[in-house]
Design a protein around this motif. Structure first.
Motif, PDB file in Angstrom:
ATOM      1  N   ASP A 217       0.816  -1.220   0.000  1.00 13.60           N
ATOM      2  CA  ASP A 217       0.000   0.000   0.000  1.00 13.60           C
ATOM      3  C   ASP A 217       0.845   1.264   0.000  1.00 13.60           C
ATOM      4  OD1 ASP A 217      -2.276  -1.527  -0.010  1.00 13.60           O
ATOM      5  OD2 ASP A 217      -2.570  -1.434   2.178  1.00 13.60           O
ATOM      6  N   ASN A 218       2.039   1.177   0.601  1.00 13.35           N
ATOM      7  CA  ASN A 218       2.925   2.350   0.625  1.00 13.35           C
ATOM      8  C   ASN A 218       3.740   2.484  -0.660  1.00 13.35           C
ATOM      9  OD1 ASN A 218       4.798   0.307   0.847  1.00 13.35           O
ATOM     10  ND2 ASN A 218       5.593   0.949   2.848  1.00 13.35           N
ATOM     11  N   GLN A 219       3.397   1.662  -1.670  1.00 19.71           N
ATOM     12  CA  GLN A 219       4.014   1.663  -3.015  1.00 19.71           C
ATOM     13  C   GLN A 219       5.443   1.101  -3.025  1.00 19.71           C
ATOM     14  OE1 GLN A 219       2.180   2.406  -5.966  1.00 19.71           O
ATOM     15  NE2 GLN A 219       0.724   2.086  -4.288  1.00 19.71           N
ATOM     16  N   SER A 220       5.859   0.478  -1.915  1.00 27.06           N
ATOM     17  CA  SER A 220       7.127  -0.264  -1.966  1.00 27.06           C
ATOM     18  C   SER A 220       6.875  -1.603  -2.648  1.00 27.06           C
ATOM     19  CB  SER A 220       7.706  -0.464  -0.570  1.00 27.06           C
ATOM     20  OG  SER A 220       6.862  -1.304   0.205  1.00 27.06           O
ATOM     21  N   LEU A 221       7.889  -2.080  -3.342  1.00 24.09           N
ATOM     22  CA  LEU A 221       7.756  -3.340  -4.088  1.00 24.09           C
ATOM     23  C   LEU A 221       8.656  -4.388  -3.448  1.00 24.09           C
ATOM     24  CD1 LEU A 221       6.314  -4.406  -6.732  1.00 24.09           C
ATOM     25  CD2 LEU A 221       8.538  -4.084  -7.849  1.00 24.09           C
ATOM     26  N   HIS A 222       8.044  -5.511  -3.012  1.00 19.54           N
ATOM     27  CA  HIS A 222       8.798  -6.603  -2.389  1.00 19.54           C
ATOM     28  C   HIS A 222       8.948  -7.718  -3.424  1.00 19.54           C
ATOM     29  CE1 HIS A 222       8.109  -5.355   2.032  1.00 19.54           C
ATOM     30  NE2 HIS A 222       7.802  -4.337   1.248  1.00 19.54           N
ATOM     31  N   VAL A 223      10.187  -8.017  -3.747  1.00 20.43           N
ATOM     32  CA  VAL A 223      10.479  -8.965  -4.828  1.00 20.43           C
ATOM     33  C   VAL A 223      11.344 -10.103  -4.283  1.00 20.43           C
ATOM     34  CG1 VAL A 223      11.596  -9.274  -7.063  1.00 20.43           C
ATOM     35  CG2 VAL A 223      10.378  -7.151  -6.570  1.00 20.43           C
ATOM     36  N   SER A 224      10.883 -11.332  -4.472  1.00 20.85           N
ATOM     37  CA  SER A 224      11.673 -12.505  -4.074  1.00 20.85           C
ATOM     38  C   SER A 224      12.181 -13.197  -5.338  1.00 20.85           C
ATOM     39  CB  SER A 224      10.829 -13.478  -3.250  1.00 20.85           C
ATOM     40  OG  SER A 224      10.415 -12.881  -2.034  1.00 20.85           O
ATOM     41  N   ALA A 253      10.640  -0.990 -11.590  1.00 13.99           N
ATOM     42  CA  ALA A 253      11.480  -0.729 -10.409  1.00 13.99           C
ATOM     43  C   ALA A 253      12.937  -0.892 -10.797  1.00 13.99           C
ATOM     44  CB  ALA A 253      11.112  -1.668  -9.261  1.00 13.99           C
ATOM     45  N   LYS A 254      13.756  -0.042 -10.231  1.00 14.19           N
ATOM     46  CA  LYS A 254      15.190  -0.105 -10.512  1.00 14.19           C
ATOM     47  C   LYS A 254      15.945   0.393  -9.296  1.00 14.19           C
ATOM     48  CE  LYS A 254      18.738   1.484 -13.760  1.00 14.19           C
ATOM     49  NZ  LYS A 254      19.007   2.249 -15.007  1.00 14.19           N
ATOM     50  N   GLY A 255      16.937  -0.380  -8.872  1.00 17.61           N
ATOM     51  CA  GLY A 255      17.726   0.027  -7.720  1.00 17.61           C
ATOM     52  C   GLY A 255      18.992  -0.794  -7.613  1.00 17.61           C
ATOM     53  N   SER A 256      19.847  -0.426  -6.678  1.00 16.58           N
ATOM     54  CA  SER A 256      21.078  -1.151  -6.413  1.00 16.58           C
ATOM     55  C   SER A 256      21.136  -1.463  -4.920  1.00 16.58           C
ATOM     56  CB  SER A 256      22.294  -0.326  -6.831  1.00 16.58           C
ATOM     57  OG  SER A 256      23.482  -1.084  -6.678  1.00 16.58           O
ATOM     58  N   ALA A 279       9.388   3.144  -2.286  1.00 15.64           N
ATOM     59  CA  ALA A 279       8.434   3.758  -3.226  1.00 15.64           C
ATOM     60  C   ALA A 279       9.117   4.680  -4.231  1.00 15.64           C
ATOM     61  CB  ALA A 279       7.377   4.520  -2.435  1.00 15.64           C
ATOM     62  N   GLU A 280      10.180   5.389  -3.809  1.00 16.02           N
ATOM     63  CA  GLU A 280      10.814   6.347  -4.718  1.00 16.02           C
ATOM     64  C   GLU A 280      11.544   5.659  -5.885  1.00 16.02           C
ATOM     65  OE1 GLU A 280      13.534   6.065  -1.011  1.00 16.02           O
ATOM     66  OE2 GLU A 280      11.371   6.106  -1.470  1.00 16.02           O
ATOM     67  N   LEU A 281      11.754   4.330  -5.785  1.00 21.95           N
ATOM     68  CA  LEU A 281      12.413   3.582  -6.870  1.00 21.95           C
ATOM     69  C   LEU A 281      11.396   2.795  -7.708  1.00 21.95           C
ATOM     70  CD1 LEU A 281      15.554   2.162  -5.006  1.00 21.95           C
ATOM     71  CD2 LEU A 281      15.363   4.263  -6.349  1.00 21.95           C
ATOM     72  N   VAL A 282      10.114   2.995  -7.417  1.00 22.72           N
ATOM     73  CA  VAL A 282       9.065   2.205  -8.064  1.00 22.72           C
ATOM     74  C   VAL A 282       8.174   3.103  -8.912  1.00 22.72           C
ATOM     75  CG1 VAL A 282       7.104   0.652  -7.684  1.00 22.72           C
ATOM     76  CG2 VAL A 282       9.098   0.558  -6.144  1.00 22.72           C
ATOM     77  N   THR A 283       7.905   2.669 -10.151  1.00 25.28           N
ATOM     78  CA  THR A 283       6.924   3.343 -11.026  1.00 25.28           C
ATOM     79  C   THR A 283       5.948   2.270 -11.508  1.00 25.28           C
ATOM     80  OG1 THR A 283       8.465   3.042 -12.881  1.00 25.28           O
ATOM     81  CG2 THR A 283       8.468   5.179 -11.778  1.00 25.28           C
ATOM     82  N   ALA A 284       5.085   1.854 -10.607  1.00 23.03           N
ATOM     83  CA  ALA A 284       4.249   0.680 -10.849  1.00 23.03           C
ATOM     84  C   ALA A 284       2.814   1.024 -11.228  1.00 23.03           C
ATOM     85  CB  ALA A 284       4.263  -0.224  -9.615  1.00 23.03           C
ATOM     86  N   GLU A 285       2.541   2.271 -11.578  1.00 19.16           N
ATOM     87  CA  GLU A 285       1.185   2.636 -11.973  1.00 19.16           C
ATOM     88  C   GLU A 285       0.785   1.853 -13.225  1.00 19.16           C
ATOM     89  OE1 GLU A 285      -1.450   6.623 -13.064  1.00 19.16           O
ATOM     90  OE2 GLU A 285       0.677   6.789 -12.542  1.00 19.16           O
ATOM     91  N   ASP A 286      -0.372   1.203 -13.165  1.00 20.40           N
ATOM     92  CA  ASP A 286      -0.892   0.375 -14.264  1.00 20.40           C
ATOM     93  C   ASP A 286       0.032  -0.795 -14.606  1.00 20.40           C
ATOM     94  OD1 ASP A 286      -3.096   2.104 -14.558  1.00 20.40           O
ATOM     95  OD2 ASP A 286      -1.925   3.422 -15.867  1.00 20.40           O
TER      96      ASP A 286
END
Length: 298
Positions: A217-224, A253-256, A279-286
């Motif tokens: 909900d806070n727009q963070s993306l959790h990836v396993s 999403a893009k990060g290091s 959230a600042e590294l995520v552009t997950a709209e649509d």
């Protein structure tokens, strides 16, 4: 120069690398005896060994220490460098203490220095050695091409040639202690099955395969993802750049990630790990997460 000229009167037997025969020969005949086994010198049937050279081989074979019952072993002798190609000619005895004859197929061998650090690895077709009689020691020359050595010098002493048992076992789940403590046994077994069913890795391939993603909900993306190691040595990850692509090929999403402590993945193993993109590294709209992929940008 003939094959036999590689074996010299000045050669000495070095380190022995022995394993249980069941590691290589499934269902091999086993002896119940607990007595040590002194292996007998055996030549390939196609070899016509000159009398003088037979003395050299017997002298070397007499230096071999007895094996435990039901073992296979490689006993190092010496390494010569082929002057024209720079290839290493590794002389060793292939030994068997099992009570029946055996024939083997392709087996990967590794060269290790005195500190058991990897020098080189290569698969060899043991069919070329022929049928190995019971409780015997067969001299052989294993060629490691210069391209496999990576500029290393021939070790003076303490080196050994050994069977790469890691390459013989199935690809395994390498579960971090934190995951072991958090995941029930049933889920650990499910992960192990998933990993077993993944496409086989190429030799020395490192692969990143996504298996779970969740946008919070806070727009963070959790990836396993599964970090898959096809090498026969540990890989250590200190920093990992990572991109996430959705079903439409859109970068969402893009990060290091700095990994502290270092994330280690065991040889021929897969380690699951979760990365959290703020959230600042995520552009997950649509974003369409019905299918997605994780990739490491070059």
């Amino acid at each position: 120069m003939s094959l036999f000229d590689f074996f010299k009167k000045t050669d000495k037997v070095g380190r022995d690398s022995a394993i249980d025969s069941n590691e290589l020969v499934e269902g091999s005949e086993q002896t119940e005896s607990k007595d040590k086994v002194s292996t007998k010198l055996s030549f390939h049937p196609d070899w016509n060994v000159p009398q003088e050279q037979q003395y050299v081989f017997r002298f070397l074979a007499n230096e071999l220490k007895p094996l435990n019952p039901n073992q296979l072993s490689l006993a190092a002798i010496s390494i010569d460098e082929e002057p024209r190609s720079g290839d290493w000619l590794v002389k060793a005895f292939f030994r068997s203490s099992i009570p029946n004859s055996i024939e083997l197929g392709e087996i990967e061998l590794i060269l290790l220095d005195k500190d058991d650090q990897l020098i080189a690895s290569k698969p060899f077709n043991f069919n070329e050695l022929g049928t190995i009689p019971p409780e015997s020691a067969r001299p052989w020359v294993f060629t490691f091409e210069k391209s496999l050595i990576d500029g290393k010098d021939i070790p003076d002493e303490g080196w050994k040639i050994a069977f790469n048992l890691i390459s013989l076992r199935d690809h395994m789940l390498d579960l971090d202690e934190t995951w072991k403590n958090q995941l029930p046994k049933e889920q650990q077994e499910i992960l192990a099955k998933v990993i077993k069913d993944l496409p086989k890795l190429s030799k020395n391939e490192v692969n990143f395969t996504g298996f779970q993603v969740k946008l919070h909900d806070n727009q963070s993306l959790h990836v396993s993802i599964f970090i898959r190691n096809g090498h026969n040595k540990v890989i250590n990850l200190e920093q990992l750049p990572l991109e996430i692509i959705d079903a439409n090929g859109k970068l969402i999403a893009k990060g290091s990630f700095k990994l502290d402590p270092i994330l280690s993945v065991q040889p021929n193993s897969t380690k699951p790990w979760t990365f959290i993109f703020p959230a600042e590294l995520v552009t997950a709209e649509d974003a369409d997460l019905s299918r997605w992929a994780a990739r490491v940008p070059q």
